[in-house]
Design an enzyme around this catalytic site. Sequence first.
Site, PDB file in Angstrom:
ATOM      1  N   CYS A  69     -10.276  -2.156 -10.170  1.00  0.00           N
ATOM      2  CA  CYS A  69      -9.661  -1.103  -9.501  1.00  0.00           C
ATOM      3  C   CYS A  69      -8.229  -1.509  -9.101  1.00  0.00           C
ATOM      4  CB  CYS A  69     -10.637  -0.781  -8.360  1.00  0.00           C
ATOM      5  SG  CYS A  69     -10.804  -1.874  -7.118  1.00  0.00           S
ATOM      6  N   GLU A 119     -11.700 -10.126  -5.225  1.00  0.00           N
ATOM      7  CA  GLU A 119     -10.189 -10.015  -4.946  1.00  0.00           C
ATOM      8  C   GLU A 119      -9.974 -11.355  -4.204  1.00  0.00           C
ATOM      9  OE1 GLU A 119      -9.008  -6.736  -2.576  1.00  0.00           O
ATOM     10  OE2 GLU A 119     -10.991  -6.912  -1.155  1.00  0.00           O
ATOM     11  N   ASP A 142      -4.952  -7.927  -4.765  1.00  0.00           N
ATOM     12  CA  ASP A 142      -5.150  -9.382  -3.802  1.00  0.00           C
ATOM     13  C   ASP A 142      -5.675 -10.529  -4.627  1.00  0.00           C
ATOM     14  OD1 ASP A 142      -4.624  -8.470  -1.130  1.00  0.00           O
ATOM     15  OD2 ASP A 142      -6.440  -7.252  -1.282  1.00  0.00           O
ATOM     16  N   HIS A 173       0.752  -1.133  -0.025  1.00  0.00           N
ATOM     17  CA  HIS A 173      -0.022  -0.137  -0.005  1.00  0.00           C
ATOM     18  C   HIS A 173       0.939   1.394  -0.069  1.00  0.00           C
ATOM     19  CE1 HIS A 173      -3.222  -2.916   0.915  1.00  0.00           C
ATOM     20  NE2 HIS A 173      -3.919  -1.968   0.101  1.00  0.00           N
TER      21      HIS A 173
HETATM   22  C1  PEP Z   1      -6.823  -4.985  -4.591  1.00  0.00           C
HETATM   23  O1  PEP Z   1      -6.683  -5.891  -3.755  1.00  0.00           O
HETATM   24  O2  PEP Z   1      -6.351  -5.081  -5.831  1.00  0.00           O
HETATM   25  C2  PEP Z   1      -7.392  -3.490  -4.322  1.00  0.00           C
HETATM   26  C3  PEP Z   1      -7.717  -2.677  -5.086  1.00  0.00           C
HETATM   27  O3  PEP Z   1      -7.543  -3.309  -2.850  1.00  0.00           O
HETATM   28  P1  PEP Z   1      -5.997  -2.984  -1.976  1.00  0.00           P
HETATM   29  O4  PEP Z   1      -4.884  -2.792  -3.155  1.00  0.00           O
HETATM   30  O5  PEP Z   1      -6.357  -1.757  -1.228  1.00  0.00           O
HETATM   31  O6  PEP Z   1      -5.848  -4.099  -0.999  1.00  0.00           O
HETATM   32 MG    MG Z   2      -7.467  -5.691  -1.682  1.00  0.00          MG
END
Ligand code: PEP
Ligand code: MG
Length: 557
Positions: free
Chosen positions: A499, A428, A452, A188
């Site tokens: 996303c 995910e 994920d 992140h």
């Molecule tokens: C993902 O897992 O692709 C996602 C968009 O969520 P995060 O990266 O915040 O886990």
């Molecule tokens: Mg995620």
Amino acid sequence: MQVATGKSVLNGIAIGKIKIYRAPKREINEELTDNPELEVSRFDEAREKAIDQQNSLYEKAVATAGEDSAEIFSVHAMMLEDDDLIDATKQIITGQKHFAEYAVKQAFDNQAKVFREMDDPYLQARSADIIDIQQTVLNILMGISTDAMQGSEPAILLAEDFAPSETIRLDKSLLLGMITKEGSTNSHTAILARSMNIPALVQCGAADESWDGKLAIVDGYNSCAYIDPTPDLLKTLTIRQQDDQKKRALLQELKGKSNTTIDGTTINVYANIGGPSDIGQVQQNDAGGVGLFRSEFVYLNAKDYPTEEEQFEAYRHALESLAPKLVVIRTCDIGADKMVDYMKLDKEANPALGYRAIRICLTRKDFFKTQLRALLRASAYGNLAIMFPMIISVRELRECKDILEECRRELEEKNVKMGRIQVGIMVETPAAVLCADELAQDCDFFSIGTNDLTQYTCAIDRQNAKLEPFSDTHHPAVLREIKMTIDAGHRHGCWVGICGELGADLSLTETFLRMGVDELSVNPTSVLPLRKVIRGIDLREPPKTAEETVNEAGQEA
Ligand code: PEP
Ligand code: MG
């Protein structure tokens, strides 16, 4: 000149002096003291300094943000004069013979708890203020500087690693680039760096404290950092940096244009954001909406549970500023790498597979309901979609929707105004992909979280830098899952977006369009480059190879 290699998080060049960042260590000494008088005077001194700090913050905020925004600092200064709080702290020092740090921790925590349990939302919100001033006093007592960029010139920050909560607090206006010895490109922290458009290098093993204050270049294109660069290299890369700026300026011409391919297929291109402070970026980059508002950053930014009122304000602000554009707010996805002290989550052997996201929300129902009420109230101010993360079954989705309905009924009884809301999930987990047909019947939309999904499909911990050689972001299994999800969604009238970070991978844009994706949500700075690629695609032509697409995007971007 020294050259150090690492893994690049963003194609870009940063040039500036290095500043070392050391994470504050706050270990409270629980031993007893034989000199309580000294501890009382240490506490008094720290409190006085904290009041001075709040007063100067007040002055600064009045000048930069106006009287209303500044008021909080004068409230904090007043709270530090509160007799009950002072007496309770001193009582722990003199009565129990504890050091000042321990007494501040206990007394302020107790007072924060009292506020948190009050009915009045305004008073509840004061609990975060108590924790805020507690941290200020503790930092003074322990000689900790919390502002990584405090008093700094714009700089390239160097650290072992950054937690997402540390990254989000950095002063973006002073941050030129980032270098970490550890960290992974899918973490992140990397995602935040990308969305802040900050060239960053992770896994730069050679990074060294002796670099402090030296001139450096982060070269995101070549995944390396140059320390004390030669004048020639400095000149070449300064020109490259200026070229990048010019190319970005050229992309501005695409503002106001549609995301339509040559053959007339239009998709939505939305932006991913971490909070209301990113709204400007959404507008500047002309995103059609927000496809992922990572609401957990509202929690990571806070020192205590954000109250319903605080959350309502954050969501309302986003919705109102962007209306009538759609804003997809994901409910709190805390856990794994995104931890906050105040939630007191246990350390786990397998955090990515652990107690996180919707699992916390479904077991801490009051916590979940606070967020859902805030969202429902905010829905009256714009075009809201609520998205649940980490769903693995229809049962979980229905439970979430039941709790949402319960909140809606409670608010209706109080005649609270609410708007129409779309409800969807993050796809995910492989389980969600395999149950997509059933899940789609209970959803308005799917948003595929490729970060994920790749982690869980390939059994590759996205946080573990050592595993990057094994990781394949274009793994055929993940691409197949994306296609399966899109088809399942469409069979049941759901729109389907992506996303995760893969949505911004320009070498896959054509593939995603051919799969029938309806929306791509990417970091705000990727919106216009993505639009440019979409507008160059002709779906009537035979598919281009990934290499051709990358080459073209490279020439254009
Ligand atoms: C993902 O897992 O692709 C996602 C968009 O969520 P995060 O990266 O915040 O886990
Ligand atoms: Mg995620």
